[in-house]
Motif scaffolding. Sequence first.
Motif, PDB file in Angstrom:
ATOM      1  N   MET A 151      -8.144   5.075  -9.281  1.00 18.95           N
ATOM      2  CA  MET A 151      -6.998   6.037  -8.574  1.00 18.95           C
ATOM      3  C   MET A 151      -6.671   5.485  -7.119  1.00 18.95           C
ATOM      4  N   THR A 152      -8.130   5.283  -6.685  1.00 21.46           N
ATOM      5  CA  THR A 152      -8.117   5.073  -5.225  1.00 21.46           C
ATOM      6  C   THR A 152      -7.444   3.727  -4.724  1.00 21.46           C
ATOM      7  N   GLU A 153      -7.927   2.595  -5.841  1.00 20.37           N
ATOM      8  CA  GLU A 153      -7.067   1.300  -5.625  1.00 20.37           C
ATOM      9  C   GLU A 153      -5.594   1.524  -6.001  1.00 20.37           C
ATOM     10  N   ALA A 154      -5.144   2.096  -6.800  1.00 20.41           N
ATOM     11  CA  ALA A 154      -3.632   2.416  -6.904  1.00 20.41           C
ATOM     12  C   ALA A 154      -3.103   3.114  -5.812  1.00 20.41           C
ATOM     13  N   ALA A 155      -3.766   4.009  -5.128  1.00 18.04           N
ATOM     14  CA  ALA A 155      -3.199   4.663  -4.081  1.00 18.04           C
ATOM     15  C   ALA A 155      -3.256   3.966  -2.809  1.00 18.04           C
ATOM     16  N   LEU A 156      -4.260   3.053  -2.785  1.00 13.13           N
ATOM     17  CA  LEU A 156      -4.126   2.049  -1.669  1.00 13.13           C
ATOM     18  C   LEU A 156      -2.997   0.751  -1.782  1.00 13.13           C
ATOM     19  N   ARG A 157      -2.783   0.756  -2.930  1.00 13.06           N
ATOM     20  CA  ARG A 157      -1.724  -0.549  -3.138  1.00 13.06           C
ATOM     21  C   ARG A 157      -0.419   0.295  -2.972  1.00 13.06           C
ATOM     22  N   SER A 158      -0.276   1.391  -3.215  1.00 11.65           N
ATOM     23  CA  SER A 158       1.090   1.917  -2.797  1.00 11.65           C
ATOM     24  C   SER A 158       1.262   2.277  -1.653  1.00 11.65           C
ATOM     25  N   LEU A 159       0.430   2.015  -0.487  1.00 12.40           N
ATOM     26  CA  LEU A 159       0.763   2.572   0.930  1.00 12.40           C
ATOM     27  C   LEU A 159       1.528   1.209   1.503  1.00 12.40           C
ATOM     28  N   HIS A 160       2.327   1.506   2.179  1.00  6.17           N
ATOM     29  CA  HIS A 160       3.471   0.773   2.885  1.00  6.17           C
ATOM     30  C   HIS A 160       3.077   0.960   4.281  1.00  6.17           C
ATOM     31  N   GLU A 161       3.779  -0.097   5.202  1.00  4.44           N
ATOM     32  CA  GLU A 161       3.640  -0.032   6.759  1.00  4.44           C
ATOM     33  C   GLU A 161       4.491   1.364   7.206  1.00  4.44           C
ATOM     34  N   ILE A 162       3.975   1.918   8.122  1.00  7.05           N
ATOM     35  CA  ILE A 162       4.766   2.911   8.916  1.00  7.05           C
ATOM     36  C   ILE A 162       5.811   2.596   9.232  1.00  7.05           C
ATOM     37  N   ALA A 163       6.866   3.479   8.813  1.00 14.59           N
ATOM     38  CA  ALA A 163       8.436   3.481   9.344  1.00 14.59           C
ATOM     39  C   ALA A 163       8.607   4.066  10.542  1.00 14.59           C
ATOM     40  N   THR A 164       8.906   3.061  11.647  1.00 13.50           N
ATOM     41  CA  THR A 164       9.250   3.455  12.891  1.00 13.50           C
ATOM     42  C   THR A 164      10.694   3.852  13.340  1.00 13.50           C
ATOM     43  N   PRO A 165      10.813   4.938  13.734  1.00 10.34           N
ATOM     44  CA  PRO A 165      12.457   5.388  13.862  1.00 10.34           C
ATOM     45  C   PRO A 165      12.956   4.462  14.657  1.00 10.34           C
ATOM     46  N   GLU A 166      14.400   4.461  14.695  1.00 11.89           N
ATOM     47  CA  GLU A 166      15.254   3.559  15.595  1.00 11.89           C
ATOM     48  C   GLU A 166      15.163   4.011  17.277  1.00 11.89           C
ATOM     49  N   PRO A 167      15.136   3.147  17.831  1.00 12.64           N
ATOM     50  CA  PRO A 167      15.113   3.495  19.258  1.00 12.64           C
ATOM     51  C   PRO A 167      16.057   4.531  19.613  1.00 12.64           C
ATOM     52  N   VAL A 168      16.108   5.463  20.577  1.00 12.08           N
ATOM     53  CA  VAL A 168      17.056   6.203  20.981  1.00 12.08           C
ATOM     54  C   VAL A 168      17.802   5.464  21.857  1.00 12.08           C
ATOM     55  N   SER A 169      19.394   5.786  21.584  1.00  8.85           N
ATOM     56  CA  SER A 169      20.500   5.099  22.173  1.00  8.85           C
ATOM     57  C   SER A 169      20.712   5.407  23.818  1.00  8.85           C
ATOM     58  N   TRP A 170      21.090   4.813  24.470  1.00  9.68           N
ATOM     59  CA  TRP A 170      21.281   5.144  26.032  1.00  9.68           C
ATOM     60  C   TRP A 170      22.872   5.524  26.097  1.00  9.68           C
ATOM     61  N   LEU A 171      23.322   5.322  24.919  1.00 14.92           N
ATOM     62  CA  LEU A 171      24.899   5.846  25.407  1.00 14.92           C
ATOM     63  C   LEU A 171      25.047   7.139  24.954  1.00 14.92           C
TER      64      LEU A 171
END
Length: 172
Positions: free
Chosen positions: A10-30
């Motif tokens: 179960m731990t191995e399956a949980a570790l394999r399902s981890l993905h990179e942390i998704a960073t939000p888009e930078p805030v626009s200066w417009l």
Amino acid sequence: MEPTAKLDPMTEAALRSLHEIATPEPVSWLPQTWGWAVLAGALFVMLILAGIRWILHYRANAYRREALSLLPGIAEQLSNPATRPNGIRNLGEVLKRTALAGWSRQEVACLSGDAWVRFLDEHDNDDLGHALERLLNDFEYRGSVLADLPSNVCGDLVVAARNWIERHHVSA
């Protein structure tokens, strides 16, 4: 080396399902609202109007710059007793040409003597025209006195003329 610890499935399956942390888009200066666009447009228009006003002011004062560029040559003439009468005449001519450029010909061209002195005095913001009054009332018509003028008086004439040219006020 230590053997790697065996993880439960179960731990191995949980570790394999981890993905990179998704960073939000930078805030626009417009700007996000239309108010900022209006403010930017108003500032742009004000800058354009300030630039136009500066250009008009610069062009309107071209006659002052030309008159001021003639003063060093006149100062040189006034420093030499032999050319002093011509320097006095040229100084009066530069002042008259400056006045003709700033005011209407009907108002300035006919002025001479006391009326001319009064005109210069009325349009002198700092009341520095006393040396000019002496020039226009006395020195211009007395050739023999000019050679005996001290050099500081001639310097005062050029300074007074420079001050009048730089600071006179022309009403719109």
